[in-house]
Motif scaffolding. Structure first.
Motif, PDB file in Angstrom:
ATOM      1  N   ARG A  36       4.491   0.514 -13.734  1.00 27.62           N
ATOM      2  CA  ARG A  36       3.674   1.669 -14.103  1.00 27.62           C
ATOM      3  C   ARG A  36       4.320   2.463 -15.248  1.00 27.62           C
ATOM      4  NH1 ARG A  36      -0.273   3.331 -10.759  1.00 27.62           N
ATOM      5  NH2 ARG A  36       0.722   2.805  -8.786  1.00 27.62           N
ATOM      6  N   ALA A  76       8.212  -0.591  -4.017  1.00 30.07           N
ATOM      7  CA  ALA A  76       7.996   0.723  -4.646  1.00 30.07           C
ATOM      8  C   ALA A  76       8.719   0.793  -5.993  1.00 30.07           C
ATOM      9  CB  ALA A  76       8.474   1.831  -3.720  1.00 30.07           C
ATOM     10  N   ASP A  94       0.853  -1.188   0.000  1.00 26.09           N
ATOM     11  CA  ASP A  94       0.000   0.000   0.000  1.00 26.09           C
ATOM     12  C   ASP A  94       0.895   1.246   0.000  1.00 26.09           C
ATOM     13  OD1 ASP A  94      -1.375   2.291   1.023  1.00 26.09           O
ATOM     14  OD2 ASP A  94      -2.935   1.042   1.897  1.00 26.09           O
ATOM     15  N   LYS A 153      -7.283   0.582   0.707  1.00 22.09           N
ATOM     16  CA  LYS A 153      -7.446   0.465  -0.751  1.00 22.09           C
ATOM     17  C   LYS A 153      -8.446  -0.625  -1.117  1.00 22.09           C
ATOM     18  CE  LYS A 153      -3.362   2.944  -1.767  1.00 22.09           C
ATOM     19  NZ  LYS A 153      -1.909   2.974  -1.936  1.00 22.09           N
ATOM     20  N   ILE A 165       6.800  -1.576  -8.459  1.00 20.05           N
ATOM     21  CA  ILE A 165       5.508  -1.031  -8.912  1.00 20.05           C
ATOM     22  C   ILE A 165       5.756   0.113  -9.895  1.00 20.05           C
ATOM     23  CG2 ILE A 165       3.462   0.301  -8.180  1.00 20.05           C
ATOM     24  CD1 ILE A 165       3.485  -1.444  -5.588  1.00 20.05           C
ATOM     25  N   SER A 166       6.726   0.959  -9.579  1.00 16.48           N
ATOM     26  CA  SER A 166       6.913   2.098 -10.485  1.00 16.48           C
ATOM     27  C   SER A 166       7.520   1.649 -11.807  1.00 16.48           C
ATOM     28  CB  SER A 166       7.660   3.236  -9.807  1.00 16.48           C
ATOM     29  OG  SER A 166       9.024   3.128 -10.003  1.00 16.48           O
ATOM     30  N   ASP A 203      -2.373   0.317  -6.183  1.00 14.15           N
ATOM     31  CA  ASP A 203      -3.690   0.951  -6.329  1.00 14.15           C
ATOM     32  C   ASP A 203      -4.778   0.078  -5.713  1.00 14.15           C
ATOM     33  OD1 ASP A 203      -2.950   3.312  -7.929  1.00 14.15           O
ATOM     34  OD2 ASP A 203      -2.272   1.792  -9.348  1.00 14.15           O
ATOM     35  N   ALA A 239       3.877   1.448  -0.835  1.00 16.57           N
ATOM     36  CA  ALA A 239       4.766   1.431  -2.013  1.00 16.57           C
ATOM     37  C   ALA A 239       4.055   1.875  -3.288  1.00 16.57           C
ATOM     38  CB  ALA A 239       5.354   0.031  -2.198  1.00 16.57           C
ATOM     39  N   GLY A 240       2.746   2.132  -3.209  1.00 16.09           N
ATOM     40  CA  GLY A 240       2.049   2.686  -4.369  1.00 16.09           C
ATOM     41  C   GLY A 240       1.037   1.771  -5.042  1.00 16.09           C
TER      42      GLY A 240
END
Ligand code: DX5
Ligand code: ZN
Length: 223
Positions: A217, A210, A27, A63, A213-214, A32, A29-30
């Motif tokens: 993304r 993080a 959560d 979330k 996930i990035s 959704d 760490a980004g």
């Protein structure tokens, strides 16, 4: 309808010994959505967790809890998964003879309804239930295990489902083998929710989650 691309880490790849902490970490760490893979050892050849576990970790994140039921039958357990705090409940089209009834039951419980299709299941099965769903989950591996290889033939199915959906507000989610390499392929075809287990949880720390996930993304944004 075009949605922003969202990342839904699958807690199947988390450390179950500290599941609530792992959910807090993704959560922060980004993530959704939080994707929960429920397996029964019958519909799929693996067993994970059920409604009591979801209920016990629900407080770890505000979330959306995106609950993917790989169980047959599903109908007798829908109320338990709703009461456990699921926001979206997805059933497999292959898991029972009365898909329309299952979807009505999910919405009657006040939850968003999803339908999932195995890689070999034709997309036509959703044609007559489009008004009953909020999400289509296209499996990009055969369900049962994390860490499998992406099945490229599903990319074309994503395109066809996108066409079937038209302007309806229905998400297209993909699940299995999603990495920074495969993410742009499915996003380009029309997927807007990316489930990723091993590609998110590798590294085992909030910082690595993080970064992972990035990376997914950013790759998706290049599509
Ligand atoms: C497969 C599960 C997936 C799985 C994805 O049955 O539904 O959610 O955890 O895992 P990865 O991303 O490792 O392929
Ligand atoms: Zn899943």
């Amino acid at each position: 309808m075009t949605h922003p691309v969202l990342i839904a880490p699958s807690i199947l790849s988390a450390d179950f010994g500290k599941l609530a902490d792992e959910i807090r970490a993704v959560d922060a760490a980004g993530a959704d959505w939080i994707h929960c893979d429920v397996m029964d050892g019958h519909f799929v050849p693996n067993i994970t967790f059920g409604a009591p576990v979801i209920k016990s970790v629900r407080g770890a994140s505000k979330k959306i809890f995106d609950v993917h039921l790989m169980i047959a039958p599903a109908d007798p357990y829908l109320a338990d998964f709703a009461a456990a705090g699921s926001d979206i409940i997805t059933v497999h089209a292959e898991a029972g003879p009365h898909l329309d009834r299952s979807l009505q039951a999910i919405r009657a419980l006040g939850k968003k309804a999803g339908v999932s299709l195995n890689p070999s299941t034709p997309e036509g099965v959703i044609e007559h239930i489009l008004d009953r769903i909020d999400l289509v989950l296209l499996m990009t591996v055969n369900p049962g295990f994390g860490g499998q290889s992406f099945i490229p033939s599903v990319i074309e199915k994503v395109r066809r489902v996108k066409a079937l959906i038209g302007a309806r507000p229905i998400h297209i989610e993909v699940d299995g083998g999603i990495t920074p390499e495969t993410a742009p392929l499915v996003v380009k075809a029309g997927a807007d929710i990316l489930v990723a287990g091993s590609a998110v949880f590798k590294g085992g720390t909030q910082q690595s989650y993080a970064t992972n996930i990035s990376a997914i993304r950013k790759a998706a944004e290049t599509a």
